[in-house]
Design a protein around this motif. Sequence first.
Motif, PDB file in Angstrom:
ATOM      1  N   GLU A  14     -60.204  13.038 -45.964  1.00  0.00           N
ATOM      2  CA  GLU A  14     -59.293  12.622 -44.906  1.00  0.00           C
ATOM      3  C   GLU A  14     -58.786  11.197 -45.140  1.00  0.00           C
ATOM      4  O   GLU A  14     -59.547  10.313 -45.529  1.00  0.00           O
ATOM      5  CB  GLU A  14     -60.017  12.679 -43.555  1.00  0.00           C
ATOM      6  CG  GLU A  14     -60.467  14.079 -43.217  1.00  0.00           C
ATOM      7  CD  GLU A  14     -61.266  14.125 -41.922  1.00  0.00           C
ATOM      8  OE1 GLU A  14     -61.070  13.261 -41.056  1.00  0.00           O
ATOM      9  OE2 GLU A  14     -62.084  15.037 -41.788  1.00  0.00           O
ATOM     10  N   ARG A  39     -51.861  17.106 -49.468  1.00  0.00           N
ATOM     11  CA  ARG A  39     -51.861  18.012 -48.327  1.00  0.00           C
ATOM     12  C   ARG A  39     -52.296  19.396 -48.806  1.00  0.00           C
ATOM     13  O   ARG A  39     -52.315  19.668 -50.007  1.00  0.00           O
ATOM     14  CB  ARG A  39     -50.477  18.082 -47.675  1.00  0.00           C
ATOM     15  CG  ARG A  39     -49.371  18.539 -48.592  1.00  0.00           C
ATOM     16  CD  ARG A  39     -48.055  18.589 -47.830  1.00  0.00           C
ATOM     17  NE  ARG A  39     -46.979  18.908 -48.735  1.00  0.00           N
ATOM     18  CZ  ARG A  39     -46.301  18.016 -49.437  1.00  0.00           C
ATOM     19  NH1 ARG A  39     -46.583  16.728 -49.320  1.00  0.00           N
ATOM     20  NH2 ARG A  39     -45.342  18.385 -50.260  1.00  0.00           N
ATOM     21  N   ASP A  48     -51.371  18.946 -43.170  1.00  0.00           N
ATOM     22  CA  ASP A  48     -50.037  18.936 -43.758  1.00  0.00           C
ATOM     23  C   ASP A  48     -49.504  17.548 -44.087  1.00  0.00           C
ATOM     24  O   ASP A  48     -48.408  17.414 -44.596  1.00  0.00           O
ATOM     25  CB  ASP A  48     -49.049  19.676 -42.851  1.00  0.00           C
ATOM     26  CG  ASP A  48     -49.033  19.096 -41.455  1.00  0.00           C
ATOM     27  OD1 ASP A  48     -49.569  17.988 -41.271  1.00  0.00           O
ATOM     28  OD2 ASP A  48     -48.484  19.747 -40.552  1.00  0.00           O
ATOM     29  N   GLY A  49     -50.270  16.516 -43.772  1.00  0.00           N
ATOM     30  CA  GLY A  49     -49.833  15.184 -44.161  1.00  0.00           C
ATOM     31  C   GLY A  49     -48.657  14.663 -43.372  1.00  0.00           C
ATOM     32  O   GLY A  49     -48.083  13.644 -43.681  1.00  0.00           O
ATOM     33  N   GLY A  50     -48.270  15.385 -42.302  1.00  0.00           N
ATOM     34  CA  GLY A  50     -47.106  14.963 -41.527  1.00  0.00           C
ATOM     35  C   GLY A  50     -47.313  13.649 -40.802  1.00  0.00           C
ATOM     36  O   GLY A  50     -46.404  12.882 -40.614  1.00  0.00           O
ATOM     37  N   TRP A  51     -48.517  13.389 -40.350  1.00  0.00           N
ATOM     38  CA  TRP A  51     -48.787  12.117 -39.693  1.00  0.00           C
ATOM     39  C   TRP A  51     -50.225  11.745 -39.911  1.00  0.00           C
ATOM     40  O   TRP A  51     -51.024  12.559 -40.366  1.00  0.00           O
ATOM     41  CB  TRP A  51     -48.423  12.193 -38.210  1.00  0.00           C
ATOM     42  CG  TRP A  51     -49.212  13.182 -37.449  1.00  0.00           C
ATOM     43  CD1 TRP A  51     -49.328  14.517 -37.727  1.00  0.00           C
ATOM     44  CD2 TRP A  51     -50.026  12.945 -36.321  1.00  0.00           C
ATOM     45  NE1 TRP A  51     -50.151  15.093 -36.813  1.00  0.00           N
ATOM     46  CE2 TRP A  51     -50.588  14.159 -35.938  1.00  0.00           C
ATOM     47  CE3 TRP A  51     -50.304  11.803 -35.561  1.00  0.00           C
ATOM     48  CZ2 TRP A  51     -51.437  14.274 -34.850  1.00  0.00           C
ATOM     49  CZ3 TRP A  51     -51.143  11.931 -34.471  1.00  0.00           C
ATOM     50  CH2 TRP A  51     -51.701  13.151 -34.120  1.00  0.00           C
TER      51      TRP A  51
END
Lengths: 100, 310
Positions: A14, A39, A48-51
């Motif tokens: 993480e 991701r 998903d690595g979006g935030w």
Amino acid sequence: MMIEQRKKLTVITEAALESTLGPVLLEQGASGYTVTNARGHGSHGARDGGWSSSSNIRIEIICDYPVAQAIAEHLLENYAKNYAMILYLSNVDIFRPERF
Amino acid sequence: MDPVILFFALGLLAGLAKSDLRLPPAVYELLSILLLLSIGMKGGVELAQQSMGNLVPQMLAVVAMGIVIPLMIFPILRTVGRLDKPNAASIAAHYGSVSVATYAVAAAYLNTSGVEFEPQMALFLVLLEMPAIMIGILLARGLDNQTSWGRLAHEIFLGKSIVLLLGGLLIGWACGVEGIAPIAPLFFDLFKGVLALFLLEMGLIAASQARSLRSNGLFLVLFGLIAPLPLAGIGALVGWSIGLSVGGTTLLAVLAGSASYIAAPAAMRIAVPEASPTLSLTASLGVTFPFNVFAGIPIYHAMARWLHAL
């Protein structure tokens, strides 16, 4: 040209752990490490690595076998239980062996 | 209906329908930086124009509220929700801390309705972010172990949102209205456009959290829907009793009724790793944030008006 064998330890975990793990790796004997964003999908669901809260990082450490083992043991003991974490080891041929 | 709320609805629907729409992370980051600086500077500019007389007692009351709220929620989560200690403590910290996005939507709502509010609200936003996180960590860990408070303090006090809000406050306060004028078009005139885009992405993020609702049980959904109302009631009472206007009381109610989804998850992930981030984020981002944006803010405004009419 000097080419030697070393181990590459890859840690996928993480993003929240990045600032914690940096000093730990150096303490365990790594001479350096590389971090990239990642991701994917696994037992902790889609990351998903979006935030920031759902993004992953991939840390790569090139070192000799004892150091890789020490780092892996430390990570498994202290972090693997509560954090998403994948560890694997591979052989790499490296240039400039004095750096690792 | 306010267009920014429709942008949030668009993001939510697109996310639930699994559209490939996504703002690049760097754009989302920039939008949040603009929002935090705008809110900070707006407060700072206006604070510079008035005396600071009764600010300190107000600040103390607000911090006390930030400490009391998680202490009240924790036993409810433990008993009614039957959550284990780390998860109950983590959710208590999320709900005691505040959401800047909810605050921004509420401020835009008040501006549209022509309701004024005190400039120190931005300062209260900063003050409310931290205490609940500390309390949450204490509830989960107690005092007797090796929590590294130095690192955590660094994480909490020097987190992006605090640095930008406080930095914006100081810049606004130091420059005043005229000094800020050259950069006002970017930070103040574009505020609602930036907020609209930001909320579009928030809708997508909330949808991704809401998808894990089904697996996380009815209790969290009910908690996320019901808890904001009594919490906002506490905020409204505190705001009214420390002498805030209707607008200020509304915003304090919004802050008390909102749940953190940036500062608290980041701190809890490091300080209380046993707590599942999915549980707390599902409740705060998947349920409470949409509830506050669509329904909560007008209700809290009505609460504040009602208190002031007494």
